[in-house]
Design an enzyme around this catalytic site. Structure first.
Site, PDB file in Angstrom:
ATOM      1  CG  HIS A  71     -11.497  22.211   6.801  1.00 16.46           C
ATOM      2  ND1 HIS A  71     -11.769  20.995   7.388  1.00 16.46           N
ATOM      3  CD2 HIS A  71     -12.574  22.996   7.084  1.00 16.46           C
ATOM      4  CE1 HIS A  71     -12.943  21.050   8.001  1.00 16.46           C
ATOM      5  NE2 HIS A  71     -13.459  22.259   7.823  1.00 16.46           N
ATOM      6  CG  ASP A  73      -8.223  19.857   8.922  1.00 13.46           C
ATOM      7  OD1 ASP A  73      -8.747  20.558   8.031  1.00 13.46           O
ATOM      8  OD2 ASP A  73      -8.026  20.278  10.078  1.00 13.46           O
ATOM      9  CG  ASP A 104     -16.760  20.350   9.580  1.00 16.81           C
ATOM     10  OD1 ASP A 104     -16.190  21.054   8.730  1.00 16.81           O
ATOM     11  OD2 ASP A 104     -16.632  20.516  10.801  1.00 16.81           O
ATOM     12  CD  GLU A 138     -11.989  25.050  10.290  1.00 17.49           C
ATOM     13  OE1 GLU A 138     -12.589  26.021  10.757  1.00 17.49           O
ATOM     14  OE2 GLU A 138     -12.251  23.884  10.648  1.00 17.49           O
ATOM     15  CD  GLU A 167     -15.760  25.154   7.629  1.00 16.96           C
ATOM     16  OE1 GLU A 167     -16.423  24.192   8.075  1.00 16.96           O
ATOM     17  OE2 GLU A 167     -14.521  25.226   7.718  1.00 16.96           O
ATOM     18  CG  HIS A 353     -16.911  18.535  14.984  1.00 20.93           C
ATOM     19  ND1 HIS A 353     -16.110  19.398  15.686  1.00 20.93           N
ATOM     20  CD2 HIS A 353     -16.758  18.868  13.679  1.00 20.93           C
ATOM     21  CE1 HIS A 353     -15.515  20.232  14.833  1.00 20.93           C
ATOM     22  NE2 HIS A 353     -15.893  19.924  13.611  1.00 20.93           N
TER      23      HIS A 353
HETATM   24 ZN   LIG Z   1     -15.179  22.645   8.944  1.00 21.60          ZN
END
Ligand SMILES: [Zn+2]
Length: 383
Positions: A71, A73, A104, A138, A167, A353
């Site tokens: 992904h 995003d 990520d 995602e 990932e 994150h």
């Molecule tokens: Zn991810």
């Protein structure tokens, strides 16, 4: 930016981080990939569903199909003032590249594209097909991303045999953990109805908090299963309880609670739902229950893909990876049910994150080599 290095995967990674693709906005990331892949003979299809931009790119018509997936995003940066450097300005420091999405999973994407370029330069005519399945949804609701692309492929009878997701699977060092499946995720919203009243006259009220408390205790005490060879035990967590009339002399009319189960292959959506319903029915409560299934558990059985990924990681990192089903859900839950073998191999996930998300530059270069080796093992037959 200038990274002071000529490594193409780092240059591409910097270009991707510079695009602030906060979910579900792709912010032009897929266009970068399309330019690189088109030049290699890939047919690139942009598939837009709702606000989500997806990419299906394929080179070759033959089977088997080896697909790299991921992904573009990213999650929002949070308080930008807390970052050591601006989150969408890729910044090198002490061997690490900082920026939102660096781990990520824009490093996974950059490593995949450069690995494919290197592989095709050395092997212009491999067996089978190469593909990339990329979404910009995602980290968000994930309803108009990979799920819809997989449905589109199924409708025209196009199949993925092997899928490598980029990932961030690694825990401490690159390749120490490879994911071969994921637990299922099931959420519920419970509403318990009562009768509001004066706290001094409890006989005229029905307090939903009092009714719910013992059920909550019971749900947390249950041993759902012991897990199995591939999965940790199923776990129940309550994540929100909401009630109260806003005054100390009023008992509330209603309570709502949200909960989530991460479950092993010992359960399915249906059996788990049934079991929980049964627990509520054993108690004397007036309730409503709404369910949301994020994904059933999936598991890739031992086979050519796991063999190739394990061998590539072992050769390039010096030790065999742990094959795990831990962590949250991933888009593998959508790709696996169509019959593909799915494995996740990506960089270290310690900073994902978070403020100051980062990836080791050397790891991105090594990850590129791992992806390239996986292609050699699966598509050249005899290496
Ligand atoms: Zn991810």
């Amino acid at each position: 930016m200038s990274t002071g290095t000529a490594q193409p995967e780092i240059e591409l990674l910097c270009d991707l981080i510079s695009r602030p693709s906060i979910t579900p906005d792709d912010a032009g990331c897929q266009q970068l990939l399309i330019e690189r892949l088109s030049a290699l003979g890939f047919e690139c299809e942009t598939l837009i569903f709702g606000t989500v931009t997806n990419l299906w790119a394929r080179r070759g018509k033959a089977s088997p199909v080896l697909c790299f997936a991921g992904h573009t995003d990213v999650v929002p940066p949070g308080d930008e003032a807390k970052w050591s450097s601006a989150p969408f300005t890729p910044t090198l420091n002490d061997g690490y590249l900082y920026g939102r999405g660096s781990a990520d999973m824009k490093s996974g994407l950059a490593a995949m594209v450069v690995a494919i370029e290197q592989f095709l330069a050395a092997n212009p005519d491999p067996a089978g097909s190469l593909a990339m399945l990329i979404t910009s949804d995602e980290e968000g609701r994930a309803r108009e991303g990979t799920l819809k692309v997989v449905e589109t492929l199924a409708a025209r009878d196009e199949h993925i045999d092997w899928c490598v997701l980029g990932e961030p699977s690694s825990q401490e060092t690159l390749g120490d953990v490879v994911r071969i499946g994921r637990r299922g995720s099931l959420s519920g919203i419970l509403t318990v109805n009562g009768i509001q009243g004066h706290v001094a006259y409890p006989q005229t009220t029905d307090n939903p908090i009092r009714r719910f408390a013992p059920i909550l205790a019971q749900l947390h005490e249950i041993e759902w299963d012991e897990g199995n060879e591939h999965f940790p035990p199923t776990s129940f967590q309550v994540v929100d309880v909401h009630s109260g009339a806003g005054a100390t002399n009023v008992t509330p009319a209603q309570l709502t609670a949200r909960f989530n189960l991460r479950y092993s292959t010992e359960w399915s959506y249906d059996t788990l739902q049934e079991r929980i319903q049964q627990i509520f029915d054993e108690h004397d409560i007036d309730y409503e229950l709404q369910w949301h299934l994020s994904g059933e558990p999936f598991l890739t059985q031992p086979g050519k893909l796991i063999d190739a990924v394990s061998q590539a990681v072992t050769e390039l990192s010096g030790s065999a990876p742990e094959l795990s089903t831990g962590g949250g859900t991933s888009d593998g839950r959508f790709i696996s049910p169509a019959g593909a073998e799915v494995v996740e191999l990506g960089p270290v996930n310690a900073s994902i994150h978070k403020i100051d998300e980062r990836v080791r530059v050397d790891d991105v270069i090594k990850l590129t080599a791992m992806y390239r080796r996986i292609m050699e093992l699966l598509l050249l037959g005899d290496s």
